[in-house]
Motif scaffolding. Structure first.
Motif, PDB file in Angstrom:
ATOM      1  N   TYR A  46       6.827  21.901  -6.138  1.00 38.84           N
ATOM      2  CA  TYR A  46       5.968  20.728  -6.032  1.00 38.84           C
ATOM      3  C   TYR A  46       4.618  21.130  -5.452  1.00 38.84           C
ATOM      4  CZ  TYR A  46       7.316  20.573  -1.016  1.00 38.84           C
ATOM      5  OH  TYR A  46       7.535  20.869   0.315  1.00 38.84           O
ATOM      6  N   VAL A  47       3.646  20.255  -5.645  1.00 37.77           N
ATOM      7  CA  VAL A  47       2.382  20.331  -4.920  1.00 37.77           C
ATOM      8  C   VAL A  47       2.258  19.034  -4.143  1.00 37.77           C
ATOM      9  CG1 VAL A  47       1.252  21.905  -6.514  1.00 37.77           C
ATOM     10  CG2 VAL A  47       1.043  19.433  -6.886  1.00 37.77           C
ATOM     11  N   ALA A  48       1.696  19.120  -2.945  1.00 42.36           N
ATOM     12  CA  ALA A  48       1.694  17.943  -2.075  1.00 42.36           C
ATOM     13  C   ALA A  48       0.496  17.976  -1.152  1.00 42.36           C
ATOM     14  CB  ALA A  48       2.984  17.904  -1.251  1.00 42.36           C
ATOM     15  N   HIS A  49       0.152  16.799  -0.661  1.00 39.03           N
ATOM     16  CA  HIS A  49      -0.857  16.729   0.391  1.00 39.03           C
ATOM     17  C   HIS A  49      -0.550  15.546   1.282  1.00 39.03           C
ATOM     18  CE1 HIS A  49      -4.437  17.766   2.512  1.00 39.03           C
ATOM     19  NE2 HIS A  49      -4.809  18.638   1.582  1.00 39.03           N
ATOM     20  N   ALA A  50      -0.679  15.778   2.585  1.00 37.22           N
ATOM     21  CA  ALA A  50      -0.565  14.695   3.560  1.00 37.22           C
ATOM     22  C   ALA A  50      -1.957  14.239   3.953  1.00 37.22           C
ATOM     23  CB  ALA A  50       0.200  15.177   4.795  1.00 37.22           C
ATOM     24  N   GLY A  51      -2.059  12.980   4.343  1.00 36.19           N
ATOM     25  CA  GLY A  51      -3.296  12.445   4.883  1.00 36.19           C
ATOM     26  C   GLY A  51      -2.982  11.752   6.190  1.00 36.19           C
ATOM     27  N   GLY A  52      -3.420  12.336   7.287  1.00 38.92           N
ATOM     28  CA  GLY A  52      -3.058  11.775   8.585  1.00 38.92           C
ATOM     29  C   GLY A  52      -4.179  11.842   9.588  1.00 38.92           C
ATOM     30  N   GLY A  53      -4.126  10.944  10.543  1.00 38.88           N
ATOM     31  CA  GLY A  53      -5.096  10.880  11.626  1.00 38.88           C
ATOM     32  C   GLY A  53      -4.802   9.653  12.452  1.00 38.88           C
ATOM     33  N   GLY A  54      -5.809   9.155  13.147  1.00 42.17           N
ATOM     34  CA  GLY A  54      -5.613   7.986  13.977  1.00 42.17           C
ATOM     35  C   GLY A  54      -5.236   6.763  13.159  1.00 42.17           C
TER      36      GLY A  54
END
Length: 350
Positions: A302-310
């Protein structure tokens, strides 16, 4: 699916997040979807299909796709120095566009938590001036370009500037016209509608909440605690090209389906292959392609990306060989790539 339903509802019931959304999909549509909890605790508004979240670093996959579109059109060469396309490029002339895309440039990655501004400041915010100061304060490379992997938000700031310089359009205009519009969705944008946008939260009694005060002015960006949670005031990310998108689960699914299709309208097959191929630096796999992290589940890549922060955390994942994908969304802070989809997708991966 009883165990999966229990896992997802427990995320809310055990106060890991005020809300959660999860969808597993293929090219035809969702094969499983679930949403649960509140987009706003005080008003007790439940999440629904129209609820938007900050997508944070998932934006990088749009930035990389835009750069590859320019390369496909012959307007740039991925292996040429980035200085050719970004006037006043603040780092070494040996850094190529491919280095920036794959996070192998050596450009540093200063702590990003202070990189937000309030919604009321957005019209006056000058992102180029802001980052000019950041570049000046962080002038040294962490290593020689192409020799190692190190995630860098600043590298993607420069890719955003490249897109604007080469296309002669604003970053937002280029992404909306060349990526989001072809995906036939109106649920991805750079300005959220307040009536649909989920409030972002941080756990009140947590170690990470204590250290937030050392990273930015909590009295400016956050409201008073509401029991177990402390909410963020409406804000924008300073770095639009590395974290400026807002969207719904449905919007991300439309994007992923359009990219997964053979003969995709977004990108030619030879360039799309670059997105799904892991980068190697100094004979070592980096765990990342050109903007997507790589991995496998039950032997399926798979290819993946997370998007996280406040206030928010989202993961998007594609299984190119299976023609499937998944997305999970929370309106609570997420500071690391938790690979939560490993815990949910195994119910559907053969």
């Amino acid at each position: 699916m009883k165990n999966l339903n229990a896992f997802l509802t427990e995320q809310v019931n055990k106060h890991h997040t005020p809300s959660i959304q999860y969808t597993f999909f293929d090219l035809e549509g969702p094969s499983y979807e679930m949403r649960y909890g509140f987009k706003n605790i005080m008003s007790e508004e439940h999440v629904d299909t129209a609820t938007t979240y900050h997508l944070y670093s998932i934006t990088k996959t749009f930035t990389a796709l835009a750069v590859l579109q320019l390369a496909q059109e012959g307007k740039i060469d991925l292996d040429k120095p980035a200085t050719l396309y970004v006037p006043g490029f603040p780092y070494s002339e040996s850094i190529t566009i491919r280095h920036l895309l794959s996070h192998t440039s050596g450009i540093p990655n200063p702590m990003p938590l202070s990189y937000i501004h309030l919604a009321e400041e957005h019209q006056q915010f000058d992102r180029n001036l802001f980052f000019k100061k950041i570049f000046a304060a962080n002038p040294k490379l962490s290593f020689s370009p192409g020799t190692r992997f190190k995630y860098s938000n600043l590298g993607y700031v420069l890719l955003g500037q490249l897109i604007e310089n080469v296309s002669e359009a604003s970053y937002e205009e280029f992404i909306l016209k060349n990526i989001i519009a072809p995906c036939n969705t109106s649920e991805l944008n750079f300005t959220p509608e307040s009536k649909h946008h989920a409030t972002g939260y941080h756990k009140t009694w947590s170690f990470s909440n204590m250290i937030l005060g050392f990273l930015f002015d909590k009295s400016k960006y956050m409201n008073k605690p509401e029991g177990k949670w402390q909410s963020f005031k409406p804000f924008y990310n300073n770095g639009i090209a590395y974290g400026g998108l807002f969207g719904t689960a449905c919007g991300l699914i439309s994007y992923a389906q359009t990219l997964l299709k053979s003969e995709s309208i977004l990108l030619r097959e030879d360039f799309k292959k670059l997105i799904f191929t892991e980068t190697v630096a100094a004979n070592k796999p980096t765990g990342m392609s050109l903007s997507w992290f790589t991995g496998s589940l039950k032997g399926h890549r798979y290819v993946a990306h997370a998007g996280g922060g406040g206030g928010y955390y989202t993961e998007l994942r594609l299984y190119p060989d299976l023609g499937t994908g998944s997305v999970i969304m929370y309106n609570r802070s997420g500071m690391t790539d938790a690979r939560m989809l490993d815990k949910t997708d195994h119910y559907f991966i053969p």
